[in-house]
Scaffold this active site. Structure first.
Site, PDB file in Angstrom:
ATOM      1  N   CYS A  60      42.582  26.183  29.611  1.00 11.57           N
ATOM      2  CA  CYS A  60      42.924  26.037  30.968  1.00 11.57           C
ATOM      3  C   CYS A  60      42.125  27.103  31.648  1.00 11.57           C
ATOM      4  CB  CYS A  60      44.695  26.648  30.914  1.00 11.57           C
ATOM      5  SG  CYS A  60      44.607  28.085  30.047  1.00 11.57           S
ATOM      6  N   TYR A  61      41.304  27.731  31.225  1.00  9.31           N
ATOM      7  CA  TYR A  61      40.514  28.840  31.836  1.00  9.31           C
ATOM      8  C   TYR A  61      39.779  28.105  32.860  1.00  9.31           C
ATOM      9  CZ  TYR A  61      41.766  32.321  28.306  1.00  9.31           C
ATOM     10  OH  TYR A  61      42.458  33.011  27.493  1.00  9.31           O
ATOM     11  N   SER A  62      40.052  28.657  34.324  1.00  9.86           N
ATOM     12  CA  SER A  62      38.988  27.911  35.398  1.00  9.86           C
ATOM     13  C   SER A  62      38.972  26.409  35.260  1.00  9.86           C
ATOM     14  CB  SER A  62      37.925  28.468  35.504  1.00  9.86           C
ATOM     15  OG  SER A  62      37.899  29.927  35.824  1.00  9.86           O
ATOM     16  N   GLY A  64      38.655  24.553  32.879  1.00 10.85           N
ATOM     17  CA  GLY A  64      37.869  23.892  31.785  1.00 10.85           C
ATOM     18  C   GLY A  64      36.413  24.358  32.281  1.00 10.85           C
ATOM     19  N   LYS A  88      41.823  27.176  23.112  1.00 12.56           N
ATOM     20  CA  LYS A  88      43.268  27.214  23.120  1.00 12.56           C
ATOM     21  C   LYS A  88      43.871  25.829  23.665  1.00 12.56           C
ATOM     22  CE  LYS A  88      43.281  32.350  23.697  1.00 12.56           C
ATOM     23  NZ  LYS A  88      41.866  32.164  24.539  1.00 12.56           N
TER      24      LYS A  88
END
Length: 320
Positions: A60-62, A64, A88
Site C-alpha cells: 500500500c505504500y504510494s 505500490g 506487507k
C-alpha cells in the site's frame, strides 16, 4: 554493521532495517514527501554500503510504487541473495482473506522484481477473516516457495497470541517477527505484546523508532515538508507533547553526556531494550550514517531508567 537472526527463521538481518515508506510517486497521494526512483536508489545504495541488508516496504505504500522503486534499486546495486526483502499485506481489498493474500503476494513480487520474499508481514489484525483462513493461506505461500518467513505488525497481544496458537495447533508456519509501534514516547506494548513476543522468541522490529523525529532533535517540530504535512505523525504524538517533551529533553542530556546525537541515544535505548532491528525511514543518506553510530553506544541501566521514568500511559496507536 552488526547482525542478528529473525526469531527461529535462520534469516540473518542487519541491526537496522531500512523502511521504504519514503519511496514512491507523490502522485499516489499517500505522502507529499516521497522520493523519486533515483533519490530512493541513492538511499538504498548508502544503506548497502553501511552493511544494511534488511529492507521493508508494503503493497500500500504510494500505491505500490515504493515496492517498484525498491526493486529497481536492489536490482541495480545488490545480488538478490545478499538482501532480506520484507513487504506487507492488509490495506487492500479483502484484507487478510485467502483470496486477497494469494492475489497480493503476486502483485508484490512483480513490483519488486523477485520470485520470492524473505519476510511477508501482515500489516494489521483482520477482524473480518477467520484466523485459521489467514494462517493457512500464509502457510501456503511458504510451502509454495513465494515466502521464506512470516511476520506481523501492530495488533493487540491476545490477537498475536491466538494467531501463533493457530499456527502451532495446525502445523502451519508461525510468525518470526513483530513490527509494532515502539519508541521512548510510546511504550504501551510493554504491557502484553512484547512479553508475548519474548515468550515465543519473536524478533522485534519496531516502526517509528524515533517517534517521527521527536526524539531525534532538540526541537519538537521541524520545518520540513514531512513535518508540515505528516498528519499521521501529528496525530500519534502531538496530543501528548507537554508530557513527552520531558523524555526528549532527557535524551538530549544523555546525548551531551556521551558526545552523541539524540538519534544515536534513541537507537541505543532500543538496543538496550532488546530490539532486534528497528525500522528506520530516511530521506537523506546522512541520516543512516548518524543512526549506525548507535551501535557503538552502550547505555547503562541507569541511563535507560532516566529516559523511562517520566513516561505516562498513552492511548493505543497502531493496533486497530
Amino acid at each position: 554493521m552488526q547482525y542478528t537472526q529473525l526469531g527461529d527463521s535462520g534469516i540473518r538481518v542487519s541491526r537496522f532495517c531500512l523502511g521504504c515508506m519514503s519511496f514512491g510517486d507523490p502522485a499516489s497521494r499517500m505522502h507529499a514527501w516521497t522520493l523519486s526512483p533515483d533519490e530512493s536508489e541513492a538511499i538504498v545504495r548508502r544503506a548497502l554500503e553501511l552493511g544494511i541488508n534488511f529492507f521493508d516496504t508494503a503493497n500500500c505504500y504510494s500505491a505500490g510504487t515504493s515496492e517498484e522503486y525498491l526493486g529497481r534499486a536492489i536490482k541495480n546495486n545488490a545480488a538478490r541473495k545478499d538482501v532480506v526483502l520484507a513487504s506487507k499485506v492488509y490495506f487492500n481489498e479483502g484484507k487478510l482473506s485467502k483470496s486477497a493474500i494469494q492475489r497480493e503476494i503476486d502483485g508484490t513480487l512483480k513490483r519488486l522484481g523477485t520470485d520470492y520474499l524473505d519476510l511477508y508481514i501482515i500489516h494489521r489484525f483482520d477482524y473480518d477473516t477467520p484466523i485459521e483462513e489467514t494462517m493457512e493461506a500464509l502457510n501456503g505461500l511458504v510451502k509454495a516457495g513465494k515466502v521464506r518467513a512470516l511476520g506481523a505488525s501492530a495488533m493487540y497481544g491476545y490477537q498475536f497470541y491466538n494467531m501463533q496458537l493457530a499456527a502451532r495447533d495446525n502445523g502451519w508456519t508461525p510468525f518470526v517477527s513483530m513490527q509494532n509501534h515502539y519508541n521512548p514516547l510510546y511504550r504501551e506494548d510493554e504491557r502484553e505484546l512484547i512479553p508475548v513476543c519474548r515468550q515465543m522468541n519473536v524478533a522485534l522490529t519496531p516502526y517509528s523508532p524515533l517517534a517521527a523525529g521527536r526524539v531525534a532533535r532538540a526541537t519538537w517540530a521541524a520545518d520540513t515538508l514531512r513535518s508540515r504535512t505528516d498528519k499521521v505523525a501529528q496525530s500519534k504524538y502531538d496530543s501528548t507533547e507537554e508530557a513527552d517533551r520531558t523524555i526528549a529533553e532527557r535524551i538530549k542530556r544523555l546525548a551531551e553526556k556521551y558526545g552523541a546525537t539524540m538519534t544515536q541515544i534513541s537507537f541505543a535505548w532500543h538496543f538496550a531494550k532488546g530490539i532486534s532491528s528497528p525500522v528506520i525511514g530516511a530521506t537523506k543518506a546522512e541520516y543512516l550514517d548518524d543512526a549506525v553510530g548507535a551501535l557503538d553506544i552502550r547505555l547503562t541501566a541507569e541511563d535507560v531508567a532516566f529516559i523511562d521514568e517520566p513516561y505516562i500511559p498513552h492511548k493505543i496507536v497502531g493496533a486497530l
